[in-house]
Write a protein that holds these residues in place. Structure first.
Motif, PDB file in Angstrom:
ATOM      1  N   SER A 174       0.815  -1.213   0.000  1.00 43.08           N
ATOM      2  CA  SER A 174       0.000   0.000   0.000  1.00 43.08           C
ATOM      3  C   SER A 174       0.849   1.263   0.000  1.00 43.08           C
ATOM      4  CB  SER A 174      -0.911   0.014   1.230  1.00 43.08           C
ATOM      5  OG  SER A 174      -1.736  -1.126   1.266  1.00 43.08           O
ATOM      6  N   ALA A 175       0.264   2.322  -0.522  1.00 47.01           N
ATOM      7  CA  ALA A 175       0.910   3.634  -0.506  1.00 47.01           C
ATOM      8  C   ALA A 175      -0.153   4.704  -0.619  1.00 47.01           C
ATOM      9  CB  ALA A 175       1.915   3.762  -1.644  1.00 47.01           C
ATOM     10  N   VAL A 176       0.218   5.905  -0.164  1.00 40.43           N
ATOM     11  CA  VAL A 176      -0.664   7.065  -0.252  1.00 40.43           C
ATOM     12  C   VAL A 176      -0.074   8.040  -1.258  1.00 40.43           C
ATOM     13  CG1 VAL A 176      -1.733   8.977   1.027  1.00 40.43           C
ATOM     14  CG2 VAL A 176      -1.327   6.783   2.166  1.00 40.43           C
ATOM     15  N   ARG A 177      -0.941   8.679  -2.035  1.00 44.36           N
ATOM     16  CA  ARG A 177      -0.495   9.727  -2.952  1.00 44.36           C
ATOM     17  C   ARG A 177      -1.225  11.027  -2.626  1.00 44.36           C
ATOM     18  NH1 ARG A 177       0.263   6.112  -8.467  1.00 44.36           N
ATOM     19  NH2 ARG A 177       1.830   4.750  -7.505  1.00 44.36           N
ATOM     20  N   LEU A 178      -0.445  12.074  -2.508  1.00 40.29           N
ATOM     21  CA  LEU A 178      -0.987  13.392  -2.202  1.00 40.29           C
ATOM     22  C   LEU A 178      -1.303  14.125  -3.497  1.00 40.29           C
ATOM     23  CD1 LEU A 178       1.399  14.613   0.654  1.00 40.29           C
ATOM     24  CD2 LEU A 178      -0.983  13.898   0.871  1.00 40.29           C
ATOM     25  N   VAL A 179      -2.471  14.733  -3.534  1.00 44.70           N
ATOM     26  CA  VAL A 179      -2.880  15.509  -4.701  1.00 44.70           C
ATOM     27  C   VAL A 179      -2.989  16.969  -4.283  1.00 44.70           C
ATOM     28  CG1 VAL A 179      -4.612  15.773  -6.518  1.00 44.70           C
ATOM     29  CG2 VAL A 179      -4.177  13.504  -5.531  1.00 44.70           C
ATOM     30  N   LEU A 180      -2.440  17.853  -5.104  1.00 52.86           N
ATOM     31  CA  LEU A 180      -2.503  19.282  -4.807  1.00 52.86           C
ATOM     32  C   LEU A 180      -2.517  20.084  -6.086  1.00 52.86           C
ATOM     33  CD1 LEU A 180       0.981  20.691  -4.180  1.00 52.86           C
ATOM     34  CD2 LEU A 180       0.713  18.223  -3.913  1.00 52.86           C
ATOM     35  N   THR A 181      -2.776  21.353  -5.946  1.00 48.33           N
ATOM     36  CA  THR A 181      -2.608  22.312  -7.028  1.00 48.33           C
ATOM     37  C   THR A 181      -1.484  23.256  -6.627  1.00 48.33           C
ATOM     38  OG1 THR A 181      -4.381  23.629  -6.035  1.00 48.33           O
ATOM     39  CG2 THR A 181      -4.977  22.198  -7.893  1.00 48.33           C
ATOM     40  N   PRO A 182      -0.788  23.890  -7.594  1.00 53.84           N
ATOM     41  CA  PRO A 182       0.373  24.721  -7.257  1.00 53.84           C
ATOM     42  C   PRO A 182      -0.034  26.082  -6.688  1.00 53.84           C
ATOM     43  CG  PRO A 182       0.055  24.665  -9.636  1.00 53.84           C
ATOM     44  CD  PRO A 182      -0.947  23.724  -9.046  1.00 53.84           C
ATOM     45  N   GLU A 183      -0.572  26.036  -5.474  1.00 54.27           N
ATOM     46  CA  GLU A 183      -0.987  27.243  -4.771  1.00 54.27           C
ATOM     47  C   GLU A 183      -0.423  27.194  -3.356  1.00 54.27           C
ATOM     48  OE1 GLU A 183      -5.401  28.046  -5.615  1.00 54.27           O
ATOM     49  OE2 GLU A 183      -5.097  25.963  -6.242  1.00 54.27           O
ATOM     50  N   GLY A 192       4.089   9.139  -3.910  1.00 44.42           N
ATOM     51  CA  GLY A 192       3.878   9.987  -5.072  1.00 44.42           C
ATOM     52  C   GLY A 192       3.104  11.249  -4.723  1.00 44.42           C
ATOM     53  N   VAL A 193       3.373  12.300  -5.481  1.00 40.15           N
ATOM     54  CA  VAL A 193       2.653  13.567  -5.358  1.00 40.15           C
ATOM     55  C   VAL A 193       2.166  13.945  -6.748  1.00 40.15           C
ATOM     56  CG1 VAL A 193       2.827  16.025  -4.772  1.00 40.15           C
ATOM     57  CG2 VAL A 193       4.042  14.317  -3.388  1.00 40.15           C
ATOM     58  N   VAL A 194       0.889  14.279  -6.841  1.00 43.11           N
ATOM     59  CA  VAL A 194       0.285  14.697  -8.102  1.00 43.11           C
ATOM     60  C   VAL A 194      -0.056  16.179  -8.004  1.00 43.11           C
ATOM     61  CG1 VAL A 194      -1.700  14.441  -9.644  1.00 43.11           C
ATOM     62  CG2 VAL A 194      -0.659  12.409  -8.591  1.00 43.11           C
ATOM     63  N   VAL A 195       0.478  16.964  -8.945  1.00 46.60           N
ATOM     64  CA  VAL A 195       0.177  18.397  -9.004  1.00 46.60           C
ATOM     65  C   VAL A 195      -0.704  18.645 -10.214  1.00 46.60           C
ATOM     66  CG1 VAL A 195       1.107  20.737  -9.021  1.00 46.60           C
ATOM     67  CG2 VAL A 195       2.415  18.887  -7.958  1.00 46.60           C
ATOM     68  N   ASN A 196      -1.932  19.038  -9.955  1.00 41.47           N
ATOM     69  CA  ASN A 196      -2.924  19.245 -11.008  1.00 41.47           C
ATOM     70  C   ASN A 196      -3.015  20.705 -11.430  1.00 41.47           C
ATOM     71  OD1 ASN A 196      -4.053  16.718 -11.649  1.00 41.47           O
ATOM     72  ND2 ASN A 196      -5.273  16.720  -9.777  1.00 41.47           N
ATOM     73  N   ARG A 197      -3.577  20.900 -12.613  1.00 46.24           N
ATOM     74  CA  ARG A 197      -3.964  22.229 -13.114  1.00 46.24           C
ATOM     75  C   ARG A 197      -2.772  23.174 -13.223  1.00 46.24           C
ATOM     76  NH1 ARG A 197      -8.925  22.398  -8.952  1.00 46.24           N
ATOM     77  NH2 ARG A 197     -10.097  20.642  -9.808  1.00 46.24           N
ATOM     78  N   VAL A 198      -1.712  22.672 -13.825  1.00 46.44           N
ATOM     79  CA  VAL A 198      -0.534  23.500 -14.073  1.00 46.44           C
ATOM     80  C   VAL A 198      -0.765  24.311 -15.349  1.00 46.44           C
ATOM     81  CG1 VAL A 198       1.944  23.514 -14.525  1.00 46.44           C
ATOM     82  CG2 VAL A 198       0.967  21.860 -12.915  1.00 46.44           C
ATOM     83  N   ILE A 199      -0.718  25.629 -15.233  1.00 48.10           N
ATOM     84  CA  ILE A 199      -1.003  26.520 -16.348  1.00 48.10           C
ATOM     85  C   ILE A 199       0.254  26.689 -17.201  1.00 48.10           C
ATOM     86  CG2 ILE A 199      -1.667  28.883 -16.993  1.00 48.10           C
ATOM     87  CD1 ILE A 199      -3.289  28.986 -14.401  1.00 48.10           C
ATOM     88  N   PRO A 200       0.160  26.402 -18.498  1.00 49.67           N
ATOM     89  CA  PRO A 200       1.340  26.583 -19.358  1.00 49.67           C
ATOM     90  C   PRO A 200       1.616  28.060 -19.607  1.00 49.67           C
ATOM     91  CG  PRO A 200      -0.559  25.912 -20.665  1.00 49.67           C
ATOM     92  CD  PRO A 200      -0.996  25.860 -19.229  1.00 49.67           C
TER      93      PRO A 200
END
Length: 382
Positions: free
Chosen positions: A206-215, A238-246
């Protein structure tokens, strides 16, 4: 078999990230994505109805929205009846007694039991869990620890009290002592708690993954969550960073992109050693299997989305005399340590964990402790 739990601050794309990961994992084996979040957003993300039992979604993929009621009766029904009778004898009305004997977070705990049952059923190669937002997830993940500590101590106490007191009490009071059914229910709950805890803290499973936005605010909460999860023995792989603006030519977009780059650099530094994956701010909402597949491919590329990542164990015994506990990002001023019998009581930023000492340390005394390189090292002697 892998269990991967996704959590994060509300609104950061936690459910979408979990669903996308499950969609991609289903290409390689039977996959269940299960939600313990009472918001019931999983069905919205997948674009199909999701029931209380595993529901087919696509080839190799099933989804489930946990309904904890059945497990409530299985694990709490006997205890509820006993505790209600005790409180009624003390003068409380039936309604008031019923309200008191349901601990906060019990539904969350039984949702974990459902995850455990599915993970151990043999039906799935991967179970992806869409957890509730961060604060609720921490409470949910630590309940096995907290209730396990009480059940370990209450069950033997019940037996001793019943054996001593029953012969000298009147009939009415004898009926208030826990009978074998109550003690068995406590033991059944304790066993289930232990099994859940063993499953979720096994780094091979098992593992946990953190989800965030770059704020800034979201990143600050993710950092605190990272420390708290380590305190309770959970591996974050793992860390997931969502909604990264190009980048863009217009000032508005360029300003946001620059601010997010700064946050992404902070995230890379904060979660050093943990894979960090980013997803762009998509042109449309990722709803349904095709859109989730596109998001998953952006996140993982050709990588296995649920592969185990080598990480240091949260708890380690060094040289038979030093107990090392992972506390990434913790500040020394927020750490307190004490000992009661064979347990260490570790408090970090107001969160407390009881650590049962290994047998080799139980007859030794604590000689000192230091926080170094993200780990608390507790030294023993004697």
């Amino acid at each position: 078999m892998r269990v991967v739990l996704f959590t994060g601050k509300g609104g950061v794309g936690k459910t979408t990230s979990a669903a996308a990961t499950a969609v991609l994992a289903a290409r390689s084996g039977a996959t269940l994505v299960v939600s313990t979040d009472p918001a019931h957003s999983l069905a919205d993300a997948l674009g199909v109805p999701v029931g209380a039992e595993p529901t087919p979604v696509a080839d190799g993929l099933h989804a489930q929205q946990v309904d904890p009621q059945a497990r409530y009766e299985q694990y709490w029904g006997t205890l509820r009846g006993y505790l209600t009778a005790v409180l009624r004898h003390g003068g409380l009305s039936g309604v008031a007694a019923e309200e008191i004997i349901v601990p906060p977070g019990l539904d969350d705990l039984f949702a974990l039991f459902a995850v455990h049952d599915e993970a151990r059923s043999g039906r799935w190669d991967t179970v992806v869990v869409d957890c509730a937002p961060t604060a609720e997830t921490l409470r949910l993940l630590t309940l096995p620890d907290v209730l396990g500590w009480y059940t370990d101590r209450l069950a033997p106490l019940h037996r001793r009290l019943a054996g001593v007191a029953r012969p000298v009490l009147g009939r009415d009071l004898q009926n208030l002592l826990p009978d074998d059914a109550v003690v068995t229910a406590v033991q059944r709950l304790r066993t289930a708690l232990t099994e859940v805890r063993d499953l979720l803290t096994d780094p091979l499973t098992s593992a946990v993954r953190l989800v965030l936005t770059p704020e800034a605010v979201v990143l600050a909460e993710a950092r605190r969550t990272f420390t708290a999860l380590a305190l309770y023995g959970f591996v974050v792989d793992g860390v997931v960073v969502n909604r990264v603006i190009p980048d863009g030519d217009d000032p508005w977009r360029a300003g946001w992109a620059a601010a997010q780059r700064a946050r992404l650099a902070e995230a890379a530094e904060s979660f050093a050693g943990v894979p960090l994956r980013t997803a762009p701010y998509l042109a449309g909402e990722p709803v349904g299997v095709p859109a989730l597949t596109e998001l998953a491919e952006a996140l993982y590329g050709d990588d296995d989305p649920v592969a185990a990542v080598p990480v240091e164990p949260p708890l380690r015994l060094d040289d038979d005399a030093v107990l090392s506990v992972a506390l990434p990002l913790a500040d020394r001023s927020e750490v307190a340590l004490s000992r009661v019998a064979d347990d260490l009581i570790l408090t970090v930023a107001g969160r407390r964990r009881l650590l049962a000492l290994p047998t080799v340390l139980r007859h030794r005394t604590v000689a000192g402790a230091r926080l170094r390189d993200g780990r608390l090292e507790v030294r023993f002697e004697g």
